[in-house]
Design a protein around this motif. Structure first.
Motif, mmCIF file in Angstrom:
data_model
loop_
_atom_site.group_PDB
_atom_site.id
_atom_site.type_symbol
_atom_site.label_atom_id
_atom_site.label_comp_id
_atom_site.label_asym_id
_atom_site.label_seq_id
_atom_site.Cartn_x
_atom_site.Cartn_y
_atom_site.Cartn_z
ATOM 1 N N ALA A 333 0.864 -1.187 0.000
ATOM 2 C CA ALA A 333 0.000 0.000 0.000
ATOM 3 C C ALA A 333 0.900 1.236 0.000
ATOM 4 N N PRO A 334 0.571 2.202 -0.841
ATOM 5 C CA PRO A 334 -0.524 2.200 -1.811
ATOM 6 C C PRO A 334 -0.248 1.225 -2.949
ATOM 7 N N ASN A 335 -1.274 0.951 -3.710
ATOM 8 C CA ASN A 335 -1.139 -0.028 -4.781
ATOM 9 C C ASN A 335 -1.911 0.467 -6.011
ATOM 10 N N PRO A 336 -1.313 1.363 -6.785
ATOM 11 C CA PRO A 336 -2.024 1.974 -7.921
ATOM 12 C C PRO A 336 -2.013 1.097 -9.173
ATOM 13 N N HIS A 337 -2.372 -0.160 -9.023
ATOM 14 C CA HIS A 337 -2.379 -1.068 -10.177
ATOM 15 C C HIS A 337 -3.448 -0.640 -11.187
ATOM 16 N N LEU A 338 -3.322 -1.143 -12.383
ATOM 17 C CA LEU A 338 -4.251 -0.807 -13.461
ATOM 18 C C LEU A 338 -5.150 -1.986 -13.802
ATOM 19 N N GLY A 339 -5.313 -2.899 -12.855
ATOM 20 C CA GLY A 339 -6.090 -4.101 -13.109
ATOM 21 C C GLY A 339 -7.547 -3.854 -13.419
ATOM 22 N N PHE A 340 -8.104 -2.734 -12.963
ATOM 23 C CA PHE A 340 -9.491 -2.373 -13.262
ATOM 24 C C PHE A 340 -9.573 -1.177 -14.202
ATOM 25 N N GLY A 341 -8.447 -0.853 -14.849
ATOM 26 C CA GLY A 341 -8.423 0.296 -15.729
ATOM 27 C C GLY A 341 -8.421 1.590 -14.935
ATOM 28 N N ARG A 342 -8.519 2.697 -15.653
ATOM 29 C CA ARG A 342 -8.616 4.030 -15.045
ATOM 30 C C ARG A 342 -9.418 4.914 -15.987
ATOM 31 N N GLY A 343 -9.793 6.081 -15.499
ATOM 32 C CA GLY A 343 -10.458 7.045 -16.347
ATOM 33 C C GLY A 343 -11.906 6.699 -16.610
ATOM 34 N N ALA A 344 -12.422 7.195 -17.725
ATOM 35 C CA ALA A 344 -13.843 7.057 -18.043
ATOM 36 C C ALA A 344 -14.292 5.609 -18.138
ATOM 37 N N HIS A 345 -13.377 4.711 -18.489
ATOM 38 C CA HIS A 345 -13.759 3.312 -18.684
ATOM 39 C C HIS A 345 -13.276 2.410 -17.554
ATOM 40 N N ALA A 346 -13.008 2.976 -16.393
ATOM 41 C CA ALA A 346 -12.651 2.150 -15.241
ATOM 42 C C ALA A 346 -13.792 1.177 -14.939
ATOM 43 N N CYS A 347 -13.447 0.002 -14.456
ATOM 44 C CA CYS A 347 -14.421 -1.061 -14.217
ATOM 45 C C CYS A 347 -15.530 -0.608 -13.272
ATOM 46 N N LEU A 348 -16.775 -0.785 -13.711
ATOM 47 C CA LEU A 348 -17.925 -0.396 -12.900
ATOM 48 C C LEU A 348 -18.034 -1.227 -11.630
ATOM 49 N N GLY A 349 -17.695 -2.498 -11.724
ATOM 50 C CA GLY A 349 -17.909 -3.410 -10.603
ATOM 51 C C GLY A 349 -16.657 -3.764 -9.836
ATOM 52 N N ALA A 350 -15.647 -2.875 -9.837
ATOM 53 C CA ALA A 350 -14.379 -3.193 -9.184
ATOM 54 C C ALA A 350 -14.560 -3.538 -7.709
ATOM 55 N N SER A 351 -15.333 -2.734 -6.984
ATOM 56 C CA SER A 351 -15.503 -2.983 -5.546
ATOM 57 C C SER A 351 -16.211 -4.307 -5.300
ATOM 58 N N MET A 352 -17.139 -4.663 -6.189
ATOM 59 C CA MET A 352 -17.841 -5.933 -6.033
ATOM 60 C C MET A 352 -16.907 -7.112 -6.279
ATOM 61 N N ALA A 353 -16.022 -6.982 -7.281
ATOM 62 C CA ALA A 353 -15.079 -8.061 -7.575
ATOM 63 C C ALA A 353 -14.122 -8.277 -6.412
ATOM 64 N N ILE A 354 -13.670 -7.172 -5.809
ATOM 65 C CA ILE A 354 -12.777 -7.278 -4.654
ATOM 66 C C ILE A 354 -13.505 -7.941 -3.486
ATOM 67 N N ARG A 355 -14.764 -7.572 -3.287
ATOM 68 C CA ARG A 355 -15.543 -8.159 -2.185
ATOM 69 C C ARG A 355 -15.778 -9.647 -2.407
ATOM 70 N N LEU A 356 -16.087 -10.042 -3.645
ATOM 71 C CA LEU A 356 -16.290 -11.458 -3.953
ATOM 72 C C LEU A 356 -15.011 -12.243 -3.708
ATOM 73 N N ALA A 357 -13.890 -11.742 -4.225
ATOM 74 C CA ALA A 357 -12.626 -12.442 -4.051
ATOM 75 C C ALA A 357 -12.251 -12.534 -2.575
ATOM 76 N N GLY A 358 -12.493 -11.455 -1.836
ATOM 77 C CA GLY A 358 -12.192 -11.479 -0.409
ATOM 78 C C GLY A 358 -13.009 -12.522 0.327
#
Length: 405
Positions: A333-358
């Motif tokens: 941490a911090p961890n500015p990875h680009l696994g969910f993209g960035r900008g206008a096309h950043a992944c809509l469900g990023a927080s949900m994917a992290i919660r599922l994996a957790g």
């Protein structure tokens, strides 16, 4: 060796699909980053970027780098026009509609139901001598989770999974053109399937919200259908491939599963660890844009009309941005990875994917600390979306003889 094999062996991108490199493409990425961080690739007909700073610059600049290739004069088939491929201002209306729908859902109740299902499924799998983590856990959970959020029944895995894989294969059509047409047809079939939801919407879930607000959203009905298809497909693929890649990292890295268990929930805990697993071996390894205004990157002038391929997997291992990038550090941490993209096309469900994996990995680590690989993970021959084809594991504790061996 045939001429085709010779070409693949010499080509820095094609060789990423070599069976010897599929398990670990990151040394090859490092070589590309060091020798040609901004590379013109003849077969792709595209610039290829491997540094974090360059990839981030492109992802966050939709003025000069377009997701909508019509801005560069391309003729885009109707099934490809969706929230993933449009740029502002068209993109803004569909993204806001979907984001509002996401926020309107009772995610707490959804996650509670998911946690119960994860525990039950893992307990059932623990009774088997071994099982395929991909087909028996990651894929069914990924599909059930995204369809529960959408508010619709999950389709049959035997129909959906091959269709989804055909779409993913088409993402590599720049290297293997024969994959393009089957992928376009699969997208159209999935869009037609998703369109049926709007004709007869469920009572709850994201589809219900979208159906209720579609008429006043200003979104073209075809774009809406395609975007719901994209949410279904991207949500499933991101979730299932993330689970497979992350589990493989935890179960093949000595001490990693115990370290994940020790992170615990909450800030600085499981979410931080999942972020590192995404950085370490992200499902989304590549993305593409087209330049619409001459731009200099890495000392190279990229001309308007030039395609640009972003190797996000390489960017996530860039030592200029991440200390010791080849190491799995679950407290990074911090961890500015680009696994969910960035900008206008950043992944809509990023927080949900992290919660599922957790949820899945946390239950695996806590309830089944003896989980281990029975065989090496086998990767699918995909370069844009990285994922496993099969991974045989067991949840049974190792016997004394197995520990000694």
């Amino acid at each position: 060796m045939t001429p085709v094999e010779n070409t693949a062996a010499a080509d820095p991108i094609l060789r990423l699909a070599d069976p010897d490199l599929l398990p670990n493409p990151y040394p090859a990425y490092a070589e590309l980053r060091e020798t040609a961080p901004v590379l013109w690739h003849e077969l792709l007909g595209s610039w290829v970027l491997t540094r974090h700073a360059d990839c981030l610059a492109v992802l966050t600049d939709s003025t000069r780098f377009a997701s909508d290739w019509r801005r560069a004069g391309e003729d885009i088939p109707a099934p490809l026009l969706s929230v993933q491929t449009l740029d502002p201002p068209e993109h803004t209306a569909i993204r806001h509609l979907l984001l509002d729908g996401f926020r309107a859902q009772d995610r707490h109740a959804l996650h509670e139901g998911l946690d119960r299902e994860v525990k039950e499924l893992l307990a059932e799998l623990a009774d088997r001598p071994s099982f395929d983590l991909v087909g028996d856990l990651a894929e069914p959970l990924g599909l059930r989770f995204v369809t529960a959020f959408l508010g619709v029944p999950a389709p049959e895995l035997d129909w959906f999974v091959p269709m989804s894989r055909t779409v993913v294969d088409g993402m590599d059509a720049g290297l293997w053109p024969e994959k393009h047409e089957p992928a376009v047809a699969a997208r159209a079939e999935l869009a037609a399937y998703a369109g049926g939801w709007l004709a007869d919407p469920p009572a709850d879930g994201l589809i219900a919200y979208v159906a209720a607000h579609a008429d006043t959203s200003g979104v073209d009905p075809a774009v809406l259908r395609n975007s719901l298809r994209a949410v279904l497909h991207a949500g499933y693929e991101s979730a299932s491939r993330l689970l497979g890649n992350a589990a493989a990292a935890l179960l093949t890295t000595p001490g990693a599963l115990a370290a994940f268990r020790a992170t615990g929930p909450g800030p600085g805990g499981t979410g931080t660890a999942v972020d590192e697993l995404i950085r370490f071996d992200a499902p989304v390894q590549a993305d593409a844009r087209v330049c619409v205004a001459d731009t200099e990157l890495g000392g190279v002038t990229i001309k308007a009309g030039d395609p640009v391929t972003l190797l996000l997997g390489a960017a996530n291992h860039d030592p200029l941005r991440f200390a010791h990038p080849t190491e799995l550090r679950l407290d990074r941490a911090p961890n500015p990875h680009l696994g969910f993209g960035r900008g206008a096309h950043a992944c809509l469900g990023a927080s949900m994917a992290i919660r599922l994996a957790g949820s899945v990995l946390g239950t695996l680590a806590t309830d089944h600390p003896g989980a281990r690989a029975v065989a090496e993970p086998h990767h699918r021959r995909n370069l844009t979306l990285r994922g496993l084809d099969r991974f045989e594991v067991t949840l049974r504790p190792a016997t004394g003889e197995e520990v000694r061996s």
